[in-house]
Scaffold this motif. Structure first.
Motif: not given
Length: 348
Positions: A69, A93, A127-129, A163-164, A179, A95, A217, A219
């Motif tokens: 991460v 990829p 960006c994941s978050l 972003c996610q 999301w 996180e 996994q 989030t």
């Protein structure tokens, strides 16, 4: 892995990230993007680490350690941001949790406008978050968040950038995670932390979430666990305290001792053994006034006392208060009070 600036107070930046991740049982590696000169009242100055040095730090760690991460914080130049994006794409990829350091806890804008634009167009899709303070979201999106409707619109705009997930924190009653799934917007509310403007809150929160995301996994679960940890820390740790209140009282004492003969801010800063900038930060924090304003107010107070209680002429008072001439004193008094010293005495 944390990529961000250094904060000498330890309240935010790479120091806070390493402390939080280590306290949770993780192992933090880091790359420093910027060295700040700051204290408990705010940032005095910056030194942005050269882009090749930032990239070199990252490359050395990425090709050897392969962190699970990555947490990204302060980035202040487009060149450095582009280098970071290139490395992310090369080794992805991965996180990526992004905590944009757009403004300080004092409200000063720390991220230049050109970097903000580059973040929106090139970084967000990786960006994941993204974790945002409300005022940072307003600057990033150039919109006002005033109610539930405008908040929902801002979250949609953030997701549109690629972003996610987005977490908006710092509102009055709740934090919101947003999301999209199968084209549908989903919102998830969490209780707000008790100190939304506390120095380093964003760094510590995003670091805690990064740690928990390395363990799971999920989030949303990582966000809940991260917030629970930070909430616990807020109840037991009051943070670093400066000496601003003590210094403010010392400043007022010095003004009462020397205010009749000296109105130079540097004179007082030197006697307090601080910079004029720090003295100004102290008086702004406590009274929302500059040191010069407080000195001038003291001089006006003394002027009125002498005009009210003595038979000294305006010229004598002017010289006693350190003015070069009666006209200089009159101009100062009228600017402060809207009336000349002579008319003030007559009206009184």
């Amino acid at each position: 892995m944390t990529i961000t600036g250094s904060d000498g107070t330890g309240g935010s930046g790479v120091q806070a990230d390493i402390r939080t991740i280590s306290a949770l049982g993780g192992y933090a590696v880091s790359a420093i993007t910027c060295v700040t000169m700051q204290n408990t009242l705010g940032i005095q100055n910056f030194y942005d680490i050269p882009t090749d040095v930032v990239a070199g730090q990252m490359e050395a760690l990425m090709e050897d350690i392969e962190p699970d991460v990555m947490k990204l914080g302060m980035v202040r130049t487009v060149k450095t941001l582009d280098a970071i994006i290139g490395i992310l794409q090369k080794y992805g990829p991965i996180e990526l949790i992004y905590d944009p350091v757009i403004t300080s806890s004092q409200g000063d804008q720390l991220m230049p406008d050109d970097v903000i634009e580059a973040v929106k167009t090139r970084l967000m899709p990786l960006c994941s978050l993204v974790i945002l303070k409300q005022n940072d979201a307003e600057i990033l999106l150039q919109c006002k968040i005033q109610d539930d409707r405008s908040q929902k619109m801002a979250l949609c705009l953030m997701l549109d950038l690629g972003c996610q997930l987005v977490m908006l924190h710092g509102s009055n009653t709740q934090d919101v995670v947003a999301w999209r799934e199968n084209g549908q917007l989903h919102l998830y509310n969490l209780p707000v932390l008790n100190q939304p403007n506390a120095h380093g809150l964003g760094s510590n929160l995003s670091s805690a979430i990064a740690y928990y995301l390395s363990e799971t996994q999920d989030t949303q679960k990582a966000i809940e666990q991260g917030k629970a940890y930070i909430r616990q820390q807020l109840t037991v740790n009051s943070g670093l305290k400066g000496r601003s209140n003590e210094l403010f009282n010392e400043f007022l004492k010095k003004v009462s001792e020397h205010g009749r003969t000296n109105n130079d801010v540097k004179f007082y800063a030197d006697r307090l053994n601080v910079s004029t900038r720090y003295l100004a930060q102290v008086t702004k924090r406590i009274m929302q006034k500059t040191p010069k304003m407080l000195i001038d107010e003291y001089v006006v107070h003394e002027s009125k006392a002498m005009l009210d209680k003595t038979d000294k002429t305006v010229q004598e008072i002017a010289y006693e208060l350190g003015f070069q001439s009666q006209s200089h004193f009159t101009k100062f008094f009228k600017k402060m009070e809207g009336i000349t010293p002579s008319n003030y005495r007559k009206n009184d």
